[in-house]
Scaffold this motif. Sequence first.
Motif, PDB file in Angstrom:
ATOM      1  N   ALA A   1       9.497   2.420  -5.547  1.00  0.00           N
ATOM      2  CA  ALA A   1      10.722   3.142  -5.161  1.00  0.00           C
ATOM      3  C   ALA A   1      10.410   4.371  -4.321  1.00  0.00           C
ATOM      4  CB  ALA A   1      11.498   3.549  -6.392  1.00  0.00           C
ATOM      5  N   SER A   2       9.204   4.949  -4.487  1.00  0.00           N
ATOM      6  CA  SER A   2       8.902   6.145  -3.709  1.00  0.00           C
ATOM      7  C   SER A   2       8.401   5.806  -2.311  1.00  0.00           C
ATOM      8  CB  SER A   2       7.879   7.002  -4.446  1.00  0.00           C
ATOM      9  OG  SER A   2       6.696   6.283  -4.646  1.00  0.00           O
ATOM     10  N   ARG A   3       7.805   4.638  -2.143  1.00  0.00           N
ATOM     11  CA  ARG A   3       7.282   4.331  -0.819  1.00  0.00           C
ATOM     12  C   ARG A   3       8.283   3.573   0.050  1.00  0.00           C
ATOM     13  NH1 ARG A   3       1.630   1.457  -0.521  1.00  0.00           N
ATOM     14  NH2 ARG A   3       1.076   3.047  -2.019  1.00  0.00           N
ATOM     15  N   CYS A   4       9.170   2.838  -0.583  1.00  0.00           N
ATOM     16  CA  CYS A   4      10.161   2.055   0.168  1.00  0.00           C
ATOM     17  C   CYS A   4      11.145   3.006   0.846  1.00  0.00           C
ATOM     18  CB  CYS A   4      10.893   1.133  -0.792  1.00  0.00           C
ATOM     19  SG  CYS A   4      12.284   0.266  -0.076  1.00  0.00           S
ATOM     20  N   ILE A   5      11.397   2.808   2.139  1.00  0.00           N
ATOM     21  CA  ILE A   5      12.346   3.692   2.813  1.00  0.00           C
ATOM     22  C   ILE A   5      13.738   3.075   2.886  1.00  0.00           C
ATOM     23  CG2 ILE A   5      10.584   4.865   4.185  1.00  0.00           C
ATOM     24  CD1 ILE A   5      11.704   3.299   6.600  1.00  0.00           C
ATOM     25  N   ARG A   6      13.969   2.005   2.177  1.00  0.00           N
ATOM     26  CA  ARG A   6      15.311   1.406   2.065  1.00  0.00           C
ATOM     27  C   ARG A   6      15.881   0.988   3.415  1.00  0.00           C
ATOM     28  NH1 ARG A   6      13.241   4.215  -2.269  1.00  0.00           N
ATOM     29  NH2 ARG A   6      14.707   4.481  -3.960  1.00  0.00           N
TER      30      ARG A   6
ATOM     31  N   GLN B   1       2.958  -5.597   1.049  1.00  0.00           N
ATOM     32  CA  GLN B   1       1.680  -5.697   1.745  1.00  0.00           C
ATOM     33  C   GLN B   1       1.487  -7.085   2.326  1.00  0.00           C
ATOM     34  OE1 GLN B   1      -0.686  -4.286  -1.480  1.00  0.00           O
ATOM     35  NE2 GLN B   1      -0.787  -2.230  -0.634  1.00  0.00           N
ATOM     36  N   LYS B   2       0.730  -7.127   3.412  1.00  0.00           N
ATOM     37  CA  LYS B   2       0.535  -8.396   4.101  1.00  0.00           C
ATOM     38  C   LYS B   2      -0.410  -9.272   3.286  1.00  0.00           C
ATOM     39  CE  LYS B   2       1.560  -6.807   8.715  1.00  0.00           C
ATOM     40  NZ  LYS B   2       1.998  -5.451   8.300  1.00  0.00           N
TER      41      LYS B   2
ATOM     42  N   LYS C   1       5.974  -9.352   6.924  1.00  0.00           N
ATOM     43  CA  LYS C   1       5.583  -9.033   8.299  1.00  0.00           C
ATOM     44  C   LYS C   1       6.407  -7.891   8.866  1.00  0.00           C
ATOM     45  CE  LYS C   1       4.047 -13.655   9.380  1.00  0.00           C
ATOM     46  NZ  LYS C   1       4.769 -14.915   9.563  1.00  0.00           N
ATOM     47  N   VAL C   2       7.633  -7.687   8.364  1.00  0.00           N
ATOM     48  CA  VAL C   2       8.497  -6.681   8.978  1.00  0.00           C
ATOM     49  C   VAL C   2       8.508  -5.355   8.225  1.00  0.00           C
ATOM     50  CG1 VAL C   2       9.996  -8.382  10.035  1.00  0.00           C
ATOM     51  CG2 VAL C   2      10.571  -7.484   7.785  1.00  0.00           C
ATOM     52  N   CYS C   3       7.914  -5.291   7.025  1.00  0.00           N
ATOM     53  CA  CYS C   3       7.994  -4.038   6.263  1.00  0.00           C
ATOM     54  C   CYS C   3       7.278  -2.913   7.006  1.00  0.00           C
ATOM     55  CB  CYS C   3       7.390  -4.208   4.879  1.00  0.00           C
ATOM     56  SG  CYS C   3       7.536  -2.707   3.891  1.00  0.00           S
ATOM     57  N   PRO C   4       7.983  -1.824   7.350  1.00  0.00           N
ATOM     58  CA  PRO C   4       7.341  -0.778   8.149  1.00  0.00           C
ATOM     59  C   PRO C   4       6.514   0.222   7.345  1.00  0.00           C
ATOM     60  CG  PRO C   4       9.647  -0.273   7.860  1.00  0.00           C
ATOM     61  CD  PRO C   4       9.393  -1.540   7.112  1.00  0.00           C
ATOM     62  N   THR C   5       6.578   0.184   6.030  1.00  0.00           N
ATOM     63  CA  THR C   5       5.889   1.215   5.253  1.00  0.00           C
ATOM     64  C   THR C   5       4.742   0.677   4.415  1.00  0.00           C
ATOM     65  OG1 THR C   5       7.498   0.891   3.505  1.00  0.00           O
ATOM     66  CG2 THR C   5       7.888   2.708   5.024  1.00  0.00           C
ATOM     67  N   GLY C   6       4.488  -0.618   4.464  1.00  0.00           N
ATOM     68  CA  GLY C   6       3.422  -1.151   3.632  1.00  0.00           C
ATOM     69  C   GLY C   6       3.811  -1.282   2.183  1.00  0.00           C
TER      70      GLY C   6
END
Lengths: 295, 187
Positions: free
Chosen positions: B45-50, B102-103, B94-99
């Motif tokens: 929840a802290s790393r996801c930028i929604r 993870q790939k 592939k589209v997650c911009p914040t990691g």
Amino acid sequence: MPRKRTKYRKWRYLSLSAAFLLILLTPILNLYFHFTFVQGWYQSLGIGRLWIVSPLEGLESLLISKYVYLPSLIGISIPIIVAFYLGRVFCSWICPISFLHETIDLIRKKFFNFNPLTWKDKIVLALKIIWFALIGEFVLSMILGFPIFVFISPPGLVGRELMLGIIFHSLALEGLIVLLILFLHLFTRRFYCRYFCPLGGLLSFIGHKRKLKVRLRSKKCTQCGICEKVCPMGLPVNRGGSYSPYCWNCGECVDYCPTGALSFYWKRNYYLKPLNEKSKTGNSKVQNDNPLQGE
Amino acid sequence: MDRRLFLKFLATGILVGCAPGEFTSSPIKTNVLRPPGAIPEDFFASRCIRCGRCAESCPYRSIKILDIKHGFYAGTPVIYAEKIPCYLCMRCVKVCPTGTLQKVSQKEVRMGLARVNRRLCVTWNGTGICRSCYNACPFKEQAIKLDRLRPIVVPEACVGCGLCTYSCPVKPKAIVIEPIYAFKASK
């Protein structure tokens, strides 16, 4: 006879509409036509392999999770560079909330006899509040350990609502916050943008030494005060308000100025490198930033 | 507003904010999973930028976005395995911009672990013969094996996509996904 100047207002509304159409059409294209070249909205926009990440969300995620992810950093850097040179232009030229505000203004002008020249803002607070909003948002997020921009960053909210509405055919409750922001706009123009938007605060902090500014030529200025009335941020442009970090370069004052004392200009470096010995001694071109001294 | 009233409001706000409940506790539970490649729930929840791009890119509409009723977890993506499971197309990672996602490759996904309820499963309790979960599993003979027609989950190979849960005809579901990897404290 005054020469005909470009109306920034028209171009700005065009740009806002295009930006709003982009986030409106993107989910439709994705869902029905499987066109995935453009994805997302102004929290994270993906154009092909280029990712643009909103600096507020990216920085907050970085600060809370203490984890550096390179694609995210690169995505942040693009809007930061833009804000560093052009100032808070995202807010006035792209932001979907700005589009909704302008549309409300247009409707009010048509049907409710709204005239920005006679309009008086009902609730006026100190502009400094935006810094407290920005700091408070970061500190509160770091105390809680959860990012709270989800509820108070309107560009993301609008985009998420549009996406949810188009793809899942349902709206989230957060939409009420957008309605509240638009409702406050009826009392004070751009109330939320002026005082509480954390993204706007961050962008104006980054752009407080911006290159693009509205220049005031004191010799031409008649102190009529129209610019101060029409400024959506309520800045005293005739007293050098456009040089403050709060100015978001919308060009409204430039359009309305009757004498042509206001214009956009690109601030070059103060001390240009002299080409030869002559220019060193006297005649060097130095642009004047001080509104009181004129040209 | 006088000061006492304000302090009362503040105290109530803090108490409500800190109280354990749907507002502050993770929405992840049985059959409610994070998308593939998700980092542990402690950091999610802290790393996801929604930004919701995982939900937008999901061609099966498996990924749903939580709303404000989930408090701090509002805007984060989840998969309801019983409604639409994950088909492991791996577009969201592939589209997650914040990691935050993870790939990972299909086989490395660990969204959870399938668990067979031997009392509910018709093959196990002897009331019939069914191998819907075996047929649905994308890693047949690796993640689900048949022992005299009875399904057995292999934890080493199960990715927790939820296809078995989705296909299970028994109600309540005889095979469910437990998100055991989401709460493993590791970074």
